[in-house]
Design a protein around this motif. Structure first.
Motif, PDB file in Angstrom:
ATOM      1  N   TRP A 158      28.825  15.159   9.963  1.00  0.00           N
ATOM      2  CA  TRP A 158      27.472  15.558   9.555  1.00  0.00           C
ATOM      3  C   TRP A 158      26.536  15.556  10.766  1.00  0.00           C
ATOM      4  O   TRP A 158      25.767  16.503  10.979  1.00  0.00           O
ATOM      5  N   TYR A 190      28.704  19.144   3.685  1.00  0.00           N
ATOM      6  CA  TYR A 190      27.853  19.692   4.732  1.00  0.00           C
ATOM      7  C   TYR A 190      27.733  21.200   4.575  1.00  0.00           C
ATOM      8  O   TYR A 190      26.653  21.761   4.728  1.00  0.00           O
ATOM      9  N   GLY A 246      24.097  21.091   4.076  1.00  0.00           N
ATOM     10  CA  GLY A 246      23.539  21.132   5.421  1.00  0.00           C
ATOM     11  C   GLY A 246      23.231  22.521   5.939  1.00  0.00           C
ATOM     12  O   GLY A 246      22.301  22.704   6.724  1.00  0.00           O
TER      13      GLY A 246
END
Length: 162
Positions: free
Chosen positions: A136, A26, A30
């Motif tokens: 996540w 992540y 992300g």
């Protein structure tokens, strides 16, 4: 069916849980859109060739966004540590189970053993992917408002730039 039939599955499970480094994805994937936007905003604000009215206001907004992002990263790291600890404990339990199954590998699985193996299989398959999914999802939920603010700030700076 013998206990030895479950050895490979438990070995895989131990590896899966010890591989919680996947949770770091992540941070690598992300957060990249926000990092790129913040970098572009910083370049715009520092570029002498770009003239922006109210530069100080935009700089203050940028600093606020940057601070929110730093707080988010600290929060994400603390969450990550919690999931790593949980997955490490599950991996340790599965490792102990692996040792026990190695000694019992030539015995037939009893009725109680079947129930026990269902629990071992569930512990082997579920916690690591669930941890990744929950981390996540929560990270995306917390990052989205910061990302939206950064998008808005970048748009406003670009429209004011000349």
């Amino acid at each position: 069916m013998q206990y030895g039939d479950f050895l490979t599955l438990v070995q895989l499970s131990v590896g899966l849980h010890l591989g919680t480094a996947l949770l770091q994805l992540y941070g690598d994937i992300g957060m990249q859109p926000l990092i790129r936007i913040l970098d572009r905003i910083k370049i715009l604000l520092q570029d002498d060739k770009v003239i922006i009215s109210n530069t100080e206001q935009y700089s203050d907004e940028f600093d606020s966004l940057d601070a929110k992002f730093e707080i988010f990263k600290i929060s994400l790291f603390n969450e990550y540590k919690k999931y790593v600890a949980i997955n490490f404990l599950v991996a340790a339990g599965l490792f102990i189970t692996l040792i026990v199954l190695t000694y019992l590998s030539h015995y037939e699985v009893s009725v109680a053993g079947h129930q026990c193996m269902v629990v071992v299989i569930a512990l082997g398959v579920l916690p690591a992917p669930l941890s990744l999914l929950v981390l996540w999802t929560e990270a995306n939920r917390k990052l989205k408002p910061i990302l939206n603010e950064a998008d808005d700030l970048e748009r406003r700076i670009i429209t004011k730039a000349s």
